[in-house]
Design a protein around this motif. Sequence first.
Motif, PDB file in Angstrom:
ATOM      1  N   LEU A 105      -4.443   1.594  -0.691  1.00  0.00           N
ATOM      2  CA  LEU A 105      -4.348   1.894  -2.117  1.00  0.00           C
ATOM      3  C   LEU A 105      -2.903   1.757  -2.557  1.00  0.00           C
ATOM      4  CD1 LEU A 105      -5.722   2.893  -4.721  1.00  0.00           C
ATOM      5  CD2 LEU A 105      -5.311   5.236  -3.939  1.00  0.00           C
ATOM      6  N   GLU A 106      -2.688   0.976  -3.598  1.00  0.00           N
ATOM      7  CA  GLU A 106      -1.345   0.742  -4.116  1.00  0.00           C
ATOM      8  C   GLU A 106      -1.044   1.726  -5.252  1.00  0.00           C
ATOM      9  OE1 GLU A 106      -1.017  -3.331  -5.304  1.00  0.00           O
ATOM     10  OE2 GLU A 106      -1.826  -4.100  -3.414  1.00  0.00           O
ATOM     11  N   ARG A 107       0.246   1.888  -5.530  1.00  0.00           N
ATOM     12  CA  ARG A 107       0.656   2.711  -6.676  1.00  0.00           C
ATOM     13  C   ARG A 107       0.065   2.122  -7.962  1.00  0.00           C
ATOM     14  NH1 ARG A 107       5.200   6.090  -5.860  1.00  0.00           N
ATOM     15  NH2 ARG A 107       6.277   5.772  -3.871  1.00  0.00           N
ATOM     16  N   GLY A 108      -0.363   3.015  -8.839  1.00  0.00           N
ATOM     17  CA  GLY A 108      -0.903   2.569 -10.111  1.00  0.00           C
ATOM     18  C   GLY A 108      -2.326   2.060 -10.055  1.00  0.00           C
ATOM     19  N   LYS A 109      -2.946   2.064  -8.880  1.00  0.00           N
ATOM     20  CA  LYS A 109      -4.311   1.576  -8.719  1.00  0.00           C
ATOM     21  C   LYS A 109      -5.259   2.739  -8.457  1.00  0.00           C
ATOM     22  CE  LYS A 109      -3.311  -2.835  -9.033  1.00  0.00           C
ATOM     23  NZ  LYS A 109      -3.835  -3.664 -10.163  1.00  0.00           N
ATOM     24  N   THR A 110      -6.553   2.505  -8.682  1.00  0.00           N
ATOM     25  CA  THR A 110      -7.567   3.529  -8.488  1.00  0.00           C
ATOM     26  C   THR A 110      -8.634   3.040  -7.523  1.00  0.00           C
ATOM     27  OG1 THR A 110      -7.238   4.402 -10.725  1.00  0.00           O
ATOM     28  CG2 THR A 110      -9.304   4.965  -9.626  1.00  0.00           C
ATOM     29  N   LEU A 111      -8.943   3.874  -6.534  1.00  0.00           N
ATOM     30  CA  LEU A 111     -10.032   3.609  -5.599  1.00  0.00           C
ATOM     31  C   LEU A 111     -11.143   4.610  -5.864  1.00  0.00           C
ATOM     32  CD1 LEU A 111     -11.199   2.268  -2.943  1.00  0.00           C
ATOM     33  CD2 LEU A 111     -10.127   4.181  -1.723  1.00  0.00           C
ATOM     34  N   ARG A 114      -7.568  21.695   9.500  1.00  0.00           N
ATOM     35  CA  ARG A 114      -6.691  22.113  10.599  1.00  0.00           C
ATOM     36  C   ARG A 114      -7.361  23.144  11.506  1.00  0.00           C
ATOM     37  NH1 ARG A 114      -2.677  18.482  11.579  1.00  0.00           N
ATOM     38  NH2 ARG A 114      -1.819  17.732   9.603  1.00  0.00           N
ATOM     39  N   SER A 115      -8.679  23.332  11.360  1.00  0.00           N
ATOM     40  CA  SER A 115      -9.368  24.300  12.210  1.00  0.00           C
ATOM     41  C   SER A 115      -9.511  23.735  13.620  1.00  0.00           C
ATOM     42  CB  SER A 115     -10.758  24.618  11.643  1.00  0.00           C
ATOM     43  OG  SER A 115     -11.624  23.519  11.810  1.00  0.00           O
ATOM     44  N   LYS A 116      -9.721  24.647  14.579  1.00  0.00           N
ATOM     45  CA  LYS A 116      -9.847  24.226  15.975  1.00  0.00           C
ATOM     46  C   LYS A 116     -11.105  23.396  16.217  1.00  0.00           C
ATOM     47  CE  LYS A 116      -7.236  28.143  17.857  1.00  0.00           C
ATOM     48  NZ  LYS A 116      -7.276  29.325  18.756  1.00  0.00           N
ATOM     49  N   ARG A 117     -12.078  23.514  15.320  1.00  0.00           N
ATOM     50  CA  ARG A 117     -13.332  22.781  15.495  1.00  0.00           C
ATOM     51  C   ARG A 117     -13.247  21.352  14.990  1.00  0.00           C
ATOM     52  NH1 ARG A 117     -18.791  26.261  15.104  1.00  0.00           N
ATOM     53  NH2 ARG A 117     -18.222  27.902  16.572  1.00  0.00           N
ATOM     54  N   ALA A 118     -12.182  21.008  14.285  1.00  0.00           N
ATOM     55  CA  ALA A 118     -12.053  19.671  13.715  1.00  0.00           C
ATOM     56  C   ALA A 118     -11.387  18.726  14.712  1.00  0.00           C
ATOM     57  CB  ALA A 118     -11.253  19.726  12.425  1.00  0.00           C
ATOM     58  N   ARG A 119     -12.012  17.582  14.922  1.00  0.00           N
ATOM     59  CA  ARG A 119     -11.411  16.518  15.727  1.00  0.00           C
ATOM     60  C   ARG A 119     -11.050  15.377  14.789  1.00  0.00           C
ATOM     61  NH1 ARG A 119     -15.756  15.559  20.607  1.00  0.00           N
ATOM     62  NH2 ARG A 119     -16.168  17.755  21.195  1.00  0.00           N
ATOM     63  N   ILE A 120      -9.765  15.092  14.690  1.00  0.00           N
ATOM     64  CA  ILE A 120      -9.294  14.069  13.756  1.00  0.00           C
ATOM     65  C   ILE A 120      -8.546  12.993  14.522  1.00  0.00           C
ATOM     66  CG2 ILE A 120      -7.935  13.634  11.676  1.00  0.00           C
ATOM     67  CD1 ILE A 120      -8.191  16.600  11.015  1.00  0.00           C
ATOM     68  N   SER A 121      -8.919  11.740  14.268  1.00  0.00           N
ATOM     69  CA  SER A 121      -8.227  10.614  14.890  1.00  0.00           C
ATOM     70  C   SER A 121      -8.087   9.494  13.864  1.00  0.00           C
ATOM     71  CB  SER A 121      -8.991  10.121  16.130  1.00  0.00           C
ATOM     72  OG  SER A 121     -10.262   9.624  15.774  1.00  0.00           O
ATOM     73  N   GLY A 122      -7.309   8.500  14.217  1.00  0.00           N
ATOM     74  CA  GLY A 122      -7.009   7.415  13.288  1.00  0.00           C
ATOM     75  C   GLY A 122      -5.619   7.582  12.707  1.00  0.00           C
ATOM     76  N   GLU A 123      -5.350   6.889  11.629  1.00  0.00           N
ATOM     77  CA  GLU A 123      -4.027   6.924  11.008  1.00  0.00           C
ATOM     78  C   GLU A 123      -4.143   7.063   9.503  1.00  0.00           C
ATOM     79  OE1 GLU A 123      -1.965   3.410  12.118  1.00  0.00           O
ATOM     80  OE2 GLU A 123      -1.883   3.897  14.257  1.00  0.00           O
ATOM     81  N   ILE A 124      -3.258   7.866   8.928  1.00  0.00           N
ATOM     82  CA  ILE A 124      -3.119   7.984   7.472  1.00  0.00           C
ATOM     83  C   ILE A 124      -1.641   7.831   7.157  1.00  0.00           C
ATOM     84  CG2 ILE A 124      -3.423   9.445   5.442  1.00  0.00           C
ATOM     85  CD1 ILE A 124      -5.608  10.951   6.998  1.00  0.00           C
ATOM     86  N   HIS A 125      -1.285   6.758   6.494  1.00  0.00           N
ATOM     87  CA  HIS A 125       0.114   6.519   6.136  1.00  0.00           C
ATOM     88  C   HIS A 125       0.278   6.733   4.630  1.00  0.00           C
ATOM     89  CE1 HIS A 125       1.521   4.804   9.995  1.00  0.00           C
ATOM     90  NE2 HIS A 125       0.262   4.406  10.102  1.00  0.00           N
ATOM     91  N   LEU A 126       1.137   7.659   4.263  1.00  0.00           N
ATOM     92  CA  LEU A 126       1.461   7.922   2.871  1.00  0.00           C
ATOM     93  C   LEU A 126       2.904   7.500   2.622  1.00  0.00           C
ATOM     94  CD1 LEU A 126       0.459   9.272   0.185  1.00  0.00           C
ATOM     95  CD2 LEU A 126       1.625  11.348   0.978  1.00  0.00           C
ATOM     96  N   ASP A 127       3.061   6.446   1.859  1.00  0.00           N
ATOM     97  CA  ASP A 127       4.393   5.894   1.594  1.00  0.00           C
ATOM     98  C   ASP A 127       5.147   5.631   2.904  1.00  0.00           C
ATOM     99  OD1 ASP A 127       6.390   4.930  -0.023  1.00  0.00           O
ATOM    100  OD2 ASP A 127       7.275   6.885  -0.448  1.00  0.00           O
ATOM    101  N   GLY A 128       4.398   5.137   3.903  1.00  0.00           N
ATOM    102  CA  GLY A 128       4.979   4.775   5.188  1.00  0.00           C
ATOM    103  C   GLY A 128       5.068   5.904   6.196  1.00  0.00           C
ATOM    104  N   ALA A 151       0.828  -1.210   0.000  1.00  0.00           N
ATOM    105  CA  ALA A 151       0.000   0.000   0.000  1.00  0.00           C
ATOM    106  C   ALA A 151       0.858   1.254   0.000  1.00  0.00           C
ATOM    107  CB  ALA A 151      -0.935  -0.002   1.201  1.00  0.00           C
ATOM    108  N   PHE A 152       0.548   2.176  -0.914  1.00  0.00           N
ATOM    109  CA  PHE A 152       1.196   3.485  -0.901  1.00  0.00           C
ATOM    110  C   PHE A 152       0.438   4.419   0.031  1.00  0.00           C
ATOM    111  CE2 PHE A 152       1.618   7.811  -2.618  1.00  0.00           C
ATOM    112  CZ  PHE A 152       2.989   7.962  -2.479  1.00  0.00           C
ATOM    113  N   LEU A 153      -0.894   4.317   0.018  1.00  0.00           N
ATOM    114  CA  LEU A 153      -1.752   5.066   0.940  1.00  0.00           C
ATOM    115  C   LEU A 153      -2.515   4.069   1.794  1.00  0.00           C
ATOM    116  CD1 LEU A 153      -3.157   7.707   1.921  1.00  0.00           C
ATOM    117  CD2 LEU A 153      -4.848   7.319   0.107  1.00  0.00           C
TER     118      LEU A 153
END
Length: 348
Positions: free
Chosen positions: A39-45, A67-81, A11-13
């Motif tokens: 999602l892998e390189r060269g693939k489409t989601l 990035r606003s103060k009202r946004a609560r973001i959790s979890g993980e997003i890995h882009l190329d590791g 996975a790239f993403l």
Amino acid sequence: MTDLVKPSADAFLSVRDLRIHFDTDDGLVRSVDGVSFDLERGKTLGIVGESGSGKSVTSLGIMGLHRSKRARISGEIHLDGEELVSADPDRVRRLRGRKMAMIFQDPLTAMHPYYTVGQQIAEAYRVHHPKEGRKAARRRAVEMLDRVGIPQPDRRVDSYPHEFSGGMRQRAMIAMALVNDPSLLIADEPTTALDVTVQAQILDLIRDLQQEFGSAVVIITHDLGVVAELADDILVMYGGKPVEHGPAVDLFEAPEHPYTWGLLGSMPRLDREIQDRLIPVRGTPPSLINVPSGCAFHPRCPYAGQTGGRSSTEVPVLHESGPRHLAACHLPIADRQRIFADEIAPRL
């Protein structure tokens, strides 16, 4: 879902249990509530769903634009590791445009009206190539306009966005997104408000450029027809949650969720004789402040009465019904397959 969608070594993403909530005066808006995919390189989601399902919020979250103060973001997003949710905003900003880029819904509002198209593409290039001069950046802008099929690019580079047609503006937006050869391209409703012929041209262009650059592509749309031949995998979202996820061929030939059946039933078909009218999904999408209890789709689902009351009280989780094919539905798999074969497939 986090356990079912197993991370891919290629996975790239990689997105894991992404949640994006917003504090508002009316209450907490759960725009994205537990999304995972690879999602892998060269693939489409393809990420599909009605307006308000959380598709665009997911894409903006990947780009680091909440990035606003009202946004609560959790979890993980890995882009190329590299993990992005907890990363420094300056680091994400450096990646944006260079390693990941986005085509926005409305290029007329996304592009600045007071600067020429060429100036804006050149600026996107110079931000990540500060040692390049203005002439080199302009040459790059002309090259990209030519690559996306803008006629007379050496002249149109000095045109303003309002002097372009809708299709040409979308092409210019794609040129700006690809000017730094990003490895990830996110296209948010790239064919909205374009006529059918131009839609096909834009989708062909994205496909051709993906093959040229080897990019991973995420297509955000409400129209399954847009991703029918473009996507390798499809993620269907409803009420901020994923309800079905799997290979595109499976979602078109053997969909598992009643909401996906509804989307397919409301999609025009040109490859067969029209016998019946399109069947719309009844009702309206839920408020993300007051999401229905249990399965968010149950107020609109024709089969909610067949779950023994679980649809209105218990939130369904994604279960695997086939290789890499997941659906979040309280109906037993055998019942879903029978309903699809007997009632849904004959109408599609």
